[in-house]
Write a protein that holds these residues in place. Structure first.
Motif, PDB file in Angstrom:
ATOM      1  N   HIS A  29       0.844  -1.202   0.000  1.00 58.79           N
ATOM      2  CA  HIS A  29       0.000   0.000   0.000  1.00 58.79           C
ATOM      3  C   HIS A  29       0.879   1.251   0.000  1.00 58.79           C
ATOM      4  N   LEU A  30       0.285   2.347  -0.435  1.00 57.00           N
ATOM      5  CA  LEU A  30       0.919   3.654  -0.297  1.00 57.00           C
ATOM      6  C   LEU A  30       0.009   4.499   0.596  1.00 57.00           C
ATOM      7  N   GLU A  31       0.560   4.890   1.749  1.00 53.99           N
ATOM      8  CA  GLU A  31      -0.207   5.742   2.657  1.00 53.99           C
ATOM      9  C   GLU A  31      -0.036   7.201   2.223  1.00 53.99           C
ATOM     10  N   CYS A  32      -1.151   7.928   2.143  1.00 56.85           N
ATOM     11  CA  CYS A  32      -1.132   9.316   1.677  1.00 56.85           C
ATOM     12  C   CYS A  32      -1.928  10.191   2.634  1.00 56.85           C
ATOM     13  N   ILE A  33      -1.708  11.500   2.482  1.00 57.45           N
ATOM     14  CA  ILE A  33      -2.453  12.474   3.266  1.00 57.45           C
ATOM     15  C   ILE A  33      -3.041  13.520   2.323  1.00 57.45           C
ATOM     16  N   LYS A  34      -4.225  14.000   2.653  1.00 58.93           N
ATOM     17  CA  LYS A  34      -4.876  15.008   1.828  1.00 58.93           C
ATOM     18  C   LYS A  34      -4.176  16.366   2.017  1.00 58.93           C
ATOM     19  N   MET A  35      -4.239  17.192   0.990  1.00 60.96           N
ATOM     20  CA  MET A  35      -3.565  18.483   1.004  1.00 60.96           C
ATOM     21  C   MET A  35      -4.549  19.602   0.672  1.00 60.96           C
ATOM     22  N   LYS A  36      -4.182  20.812   1.043  1.00 62.95           N
ATOM     23  CA  LYS A  36      -4.885  22.008   0.590  1.00 62.95           C
ATOM     24  C   LYS A  36      -3.843  22.989   0.077  1.00 62.95           C
ATOM     25  N   LEU A  37      -4.267  23.904  -0.778  1.00 70.01           N
ATOM     26  CA  LEU A  37      -3.322  24.832  -1.386  1.00 70.01           C
ATOM     27  C   LEU A  37      -3.223  26.113  -0.577  1.00 70.01           C
ATOM     28  N   GLY A  38      -1.967  26.519  -0.326  1.00 74.00           N
ATOM     29  CA  GLY A  38      -1.704  27.754   0.394  1.00 74.00           C
ATOM     30  C   GLY A  38      -1.216  28.849  -0.536  1.00 74.00           C
ATOM     31  N   GLU A  39      -0.306  29.667  -0.049  1.00 76.45           N
ATOM     32  CA  GLU A  39       0.242  30.765  -0.847  1.00 76.45           C
ATOM     33  C   GLU A  39       1.227  30.225  -1.890  1.00 76.45           C
ATOM     34  N   PRO A  40       1.426  30.962  -2.994  1.00 79.39           N
ATOM     35  CA  PRO A  40       2.375  30.514  -4.026  1.00 79.39           C
ATOM     36  C   PRO A  40       3.790  30.377  -3.473  1.00 79.39           C
ATOM     37  N   ASP A  41       4.513  29.360  -3.965  1.00 79.49           N
ATOM     38  CA  ASP A  41       5.912  29.165  -3.579  1.00 79.49           C
ATOM     39  C   ASP A  41       6.824  29.756  -4.649  1.00 79.49           C
ATOM     40  N   ASP A  42       8.124  29.407  -4.627  1.00 76.23           N
ATOM     41  CA  ASP A  42       9.096  29.977  -5.560  1.00 76.23           C
ATOM     42  C   ASP A  42       8.772  29.642  -7.011  1.00 76.23           C
ATOM     43  N   SER A  43       8.058  28.547  -7.227  1.00 81.05           N
ATOM     44  CA  SER A  43       7.721  28.147  -8.597  1.00 81.05           C
ATOM     45  C   SER A  43       6.528  28.923  -9.144  1.00 81.05           C
ATOM     46  N   GLY A  44       5.867  29.689  -8.269  1.00 82.43           N
ATOM     47  CA  GLY A  44       4.678  30.423  -8.696  1.00 82.43           C
ATOM     48  C   GLY A  44       3.392  29.644  -8.495  1.00 82.43           C
ATOM     49  N   ARG A  45       3.528  28.375  -8.131  1.00 81.52           N
ATOM     50  CA  ARG A  45       2.347  27.551  -7.877  1.00 81.52           C
ATOM     51  C   ARG A  45       2.007  27.577  -6.389  1.00 81.52           C
ATOM     52  N   CYS A  46       0.745  27.350  -6.082  1.00 79.10           N
ATOM     53  CA  CYS A  46       0.320  27.377  -4.687  1.00 79.10           C
ATOM     54  C   CYS A  46       0.960  26.230  -3.912  1.00 79.10           C
ATOM     55  N   ARG A  47       1.458  26.542  -2.741  1.00 75.82           N
ATOM     56  CA  ARG A  47       2.146  25.558  -1.922  1.00 75.82           C
ATOM     57  C   ARG A  47       1.133  24.588  -1.301  1.00 75.82           C
ATOM     58  N   PRO A  48       1.353  23.249  -1.449  1.00 73.80           N
ATOM     59  CA  PRO A  48       0.435  22.284  -0.825  1.00 73.80           C
ATOM     60  C   PRO A  48       0.708  22.138   0.676  1.00 73.80           C
ATOM     61  N   ILE A  49      -0.356  22.137   1.444  1.00 76.91           N
ATOM     62  CA  ILE A  49      -0.241  22.053   2.904  1.00 76.91           C
ATOM     63  C   ILE A  49      -1.010  20.819   3.377  1.00 76.91           C
ATOM     64  N   PRO A  50      -0.365  19.943   4.168  1.00 74.55           N
ATOM     65  CA  PRO A  50      -1.052  18.731   4.652  1.00 74.55           C
ATOM     66  C   PRO A  50      -2.235  19.070   5.562  1.00 74.55           C
ATOM     67  N   ILE A  51      -3.283  18.260   5.485  1.00 71.45           N
ATOM     68  CA  ILE A  51      -4.451  18.393   6.368  1.00 71.45           C
ATOM     69  C   ILE A  51      -4.382  17.254   7.379  1.00 71.45           C
ATOM     70  N   GLU A  52      -4.120  17.591   8.615  1.00 66.04           N
ATOM     71  CA  GLU A  52      -3.937  16.575   9.655  1.00 66.04           C
ATOM     72  C   GLU A  52      -5.164  15.660   9.780  1.00 66.04           C
ATOM     73  N   GLY A  53      -4.895  14.364   9.998  1.00 68.74           N
ATOM     74  CA  GLY A  53      -5.962  13.408  10.245  1.00 68.74           C
ATOM     75  C   GLY A  53      -6.679  12.923   8.993  1.00 68.74           C
ATOM     76  N   THR A  54      -6.110  13.161   7.821  1.00 68.43           N
ATOM     77  CA  THR A  54      -6.799  12.752   6.585  1.00 68.43           C
ATOM     78  C   THR A  54      -6.053  11.614   5.886  1.00 68.43           C
ATOM     79  N   GLU A  55      -5.241  10.871   6.625  1.00 67.90           N
ATOM     80  CA  GLU A  55      -4.467   9.804   6.000  1.00 67.90           C
ATOM     81  C   GLU A  55      -5.373   8.734   5.401  1.00 67.90           C
ATOM     82  N   VAL A  56      -4.933   8.185   4.260  1.00 68.62           N
ATOM     83  CA  VAL A  56      -5.662   7.120   3.590  1.00 68.62           C
ATOM     84  C   VAL A  56      -4.642   6.191   2.920  1.00 68.62           C
ATOM     85  N   ARG A  57      -4.977   4.914   2.810  1.00 64.29           N
ATOM     86  CA  ARG A  57      -4.061   3.951   2.196  1.00 64.29           C
ATOM     87  C   ARG A  57      -4.623   3.457   0.868  1.00 64.29           C
ATOM     88  N   TYR A  58      -3.750   3.468  -0.157  1.00 56.04           N
ATOM     89  CA  TYR A  58      -4.135   2.987  -1.485  1.00 56.04           C
ATOM     90  C   TYR A  58      -3.386   1.684  -1.769  1.00 56.04           C
TER      91      TYR A  58
END
Length: 702
Positions: free
Chosen positions: A498-527
């Protein structure tokens, strides 16, 4: 009275004769006999094209050392040999040169004002730099025509000078007369060496192209049915037109001025058509090369950057040798791009066309292990181009990624390229959002797997081109967005389950100009997964630069683990070593690597032949602001062509056959007709320009 007057006159005449006789003895200047011989050697047409007062003036200039054996522009090589024989000089045969016009404006160029009294370009230029809105374009009064002594220039129907190549003698009179630098005298090598300058006639698409291809010109030639001319125009900047016609993400189209009317011109579709036309007809159009220089250059890496560098070095007369660690040339083109996007037989055909120019190739030989720069110097190599590419994969940096069943995208694609496909389970998870992630996913689909791509941002932020993403979705690849891996779950047998993952939300843009992904605690899921493929980036491997007996390397590196080189010349901290492609820029486009290869070849050429590398003060480093206007008036909507697909449905994912095809000839002509043939600010209108006087004014860059 009369007799005395006659005697006086006779006396005066006799006295004057005596004075002249004495003066001739004192002031006598003996003419150099070579002048007469030179006058006989010259054609005697007294055209003045040489810049001197007839052939007599030219002969005197040669004797005085003010001109060389090539003084006569109309007599050509034969006259030069005759002059050299008289003077005891050596004749060095030069590349043919022709007058060249760098402007597409003409009658399309809008007028800023009208001034009836000035009918000469030079006079117009003195009046607020001329009446045209474009600061660089032709003023259209034909001063170049009036000064040409050979009738080699006439004003064409578009209001631009047209040069007759058979009549032109490269005398430079038109160049000297033009106040806008629209005309130049240039040879093949000079065209290959030219770096785009902000004063050139650069359409927005051409500014955006990393390879600096003259896009409007090759589209115009293709639209007229001159496919050979289109191919040759592309090859002045890009020897990999078959490749780029298939896989280039076409940054040029993003800058296409027609975007502000309807959709961008299908620039890459047109390139693909003319490239396929040459290959399918097995034409092998002649590619001219300059006279041999005797200089040997080592090109280390046979990917797109190395192939491009070797190609341009050979065309400039040098002798490149390509060193490649893999069994065959192509680099990531062969071992990183799947067959369904780039058939290897097409790649082989294109590479063979480069090799046919005459160059040595050594494969299965690794830099830093089988050879070094020091060893190559002893062999007689004078300069070196490093184009090793980015073959090392980025790590997931999560627990358990060393488990069986976890592999990198580049390793998987390379193994398939070597006909050694790895074992891949029925359920595949791919981590990443770039081209490598899409390629591994679509490859896994063709291996019969159920495939899901996991990406930590949304689809809008994916680095992969939108067409690639759409193709993957059509073929059954599933996507999970705003999700990032946290660890690999390993079974008792050591294999990933399995691959355990966590859900993300987008924050402010980073150096690449894209919005920085921020982990959402307690949203882990296994695929669940049988195979996990990491495709989160690539980087160059720099270990090959270090010798076993030293921990120091004379070549500087950046903090991004790439080779540090001058961005204009690509020269490294070691003067005769140059770098380009992914080794210099990090993972980038194929056309960027091609452009870097030419830039490096230019620098190497000047270093070897002149001892220094010239860089113009006004080379174009970023888009020219005043050319990027959005009010493109007077243009009707026209539908963009759709790239045909060679295979569809279930068959498409059951084979590695090429997916995309080429336009038909009819579609090509329609698509070429959509091009506005843009210059800096001029473009084709469907509505006649008529009596328009515009407020749009370009900004001349001095």
């Amino acid at each position: 009275m009369i007799t005395s007057s006659i005697l006086v006159l006779f006396g005066l005449g006799f006295f004057a004769a005596v004075i002249l006789a004495v003066a001739s003895k004192i002031l006598f200047v003996k003419e150099d006999p070579r002048i007469a011989l030179l006058e006989n050697a010259l054609p005697g047409v007294n055209c003045g094209g040489c810049g001197y007062a007839g052939c007599s003036g030219a002969a005197n200039a040669v004797v005085d050392g003010k001109s060389g054996s090539n003084v006569c522009v109309i007599g050509g090589l034969e006259a030069a040999k005759a002059v050299a024989a008289v003077m005891g000089l050596e004749v060095v045969e030069m590349e043919p040169e022709l007058a060249f016009r760098d402007c597409t404006g003409g009658k399309r160029a809008e007028e800023l004002y009208r001034y009836e009294g000035a009918k000469d370009c030079r006079a117009q230029a003195l009046l607020y730099n001329g009446s045209k809105t474009c600061p660089e374009g032709c003023l259209g009064f034909g001063t170049c025509v009036s000064v040409c002594p050979f009738d080699a220039i006439h004003m064409g129907p578009e209001g631009l000078p047209v040069v007759d190549p058979l009549a032109c003698r490269s005398c430079r009179k038109c160049v000297d007369a033009c106040p806008r630098n629209v005309l130049s005298i240039i040879s093949m090598s000079e065209r290959l060496l030219h770096q785009e300058e902000v004063n050139d006639c650069l359409a927005p698409c051409r500014q955006k192209c990393p390879g600096q291809i003259n896009i409007p010109k090759y589209i115009e030639l293709a639209g007229k049915g001159d496919y050979a001319g289109a191919v040759n125009t592309i090859r002045e900047r890009n020897p990999l037109l078959l490749v780029c016609g298939r896989i280039c993400p076409r940054p040029c189209e993003a800058a296409c001025r027609r975007t502000h009317v309807d959709e961008p011109v299908g620039i890459n579709m047109i390139k693909r058509f003319v490239a396929d036309w040459e290959m399918k007809n097995n034409l092998r159009l002649e590619i001219p090369c300059a006279k041999e220089t005797g200089h040997r250059v080592a090109v280390i890496g046979g990917g797109p950057a190395g192939l491009s560098c070797a190609y341009f070095l050979r065309r400039l007369g040098h002798s490149p040798t390509i060193f490649e660690s893999m069994p065959a040339l192509g680099g990531q083109l062969r071992y990183g791009i799947p067959e369904y996007r780039l058939p290897k037989k097409d790649l082989d055909w294109e590479i063979q066309g480069i090799l046919d120019l005459g160059m040595e190739v050594r494969t299965d030989i690794k830099f830093g292990i089988d050879f070094t720069i020091q060893g190559l110097q002893k062999e007689g190599f004078e300069a070196f181009f490093m184009g090793l590419g980015a073959w090392s994969s980025g790590n997931l940096r999560i627990e358990g990624e060393e488990a069986e069943g976890v592999l990198s995208g580049i390793d998987m694609l390379t193994a398939i390229g070597l006909n050694k496909p790895p074992e891949v389970g029925p359920k595949v998870l791919v981590v990443g959002g770039g081209s490598t992630a899409i390629d591994t996913a679509r490859t896994s689909i063709r291996l019969g797997c159920d495939v899901t791509i996991i990406y930590r941002r949304t689809q809008n932020e994916m680095p992969a081109h939108v067409d690639e993403i759409n193709d993957a979705q059509e073929e059954g690849v599933k996507f999970v967005f705003l999700t990032a891996p946290t660890r690999v779950i390993i079974g008792e047998d050591g294999h990933a389950t399995h691959l355990e993952c966590i859900k993300m939300k987008l924050g402010e843009p980073d150096d690449s100009g894209r919005c920085r992904p921020i982990p959402i605690e307690g949203t882990e899921v296994r695929y669940p997964a049988d195979t996990i493929i990491s495709a989160i980036g690539q980087k160059p491997s720099l270990s090959c630069f270090y010798s076993e007996d030293s921990e120091e390397c004379p070549i500087d590196f950046t903090r991004w683990k790439t080779v540090n080189a001058d961005p204009d010349t690509l020269q490294t901290s070691v003067p005769n070593v140059f770098a380009g492609g992914d080794l210099f820029s990090g993972p980038d486009l194929v056309i960027s690597a091609v452009g870097a290869g030419r830039r490096a070849a230019r620098s190497i050429h000047f270093l070897l032949t002149k001892g220094e590398i010239p860089v113009a003060d006004n080379i174009m480093r970023k888009l020219i602001p005043y050319t990027l206007f959005k009010d493109v008036d007077g243009v009707d909507n026209k539908c963009r062509a759709t790239m045909p697909h060679l295979c569809e449905g279930s068959y498409r994912i059951s084979t590695f056959s090429e997916v995309e095809g080429a336009l038909s000839e009819e579609q090509l002509k329609l698509e070429a007709s959509r091009c506005l043939r843009c210059g800096l600010i001029c473009y084709d209108r469907d509505v006649p320009l008529a009596e328009i006087v515009t407020a749009r004014v370009g900004e001349k860059v001095e």
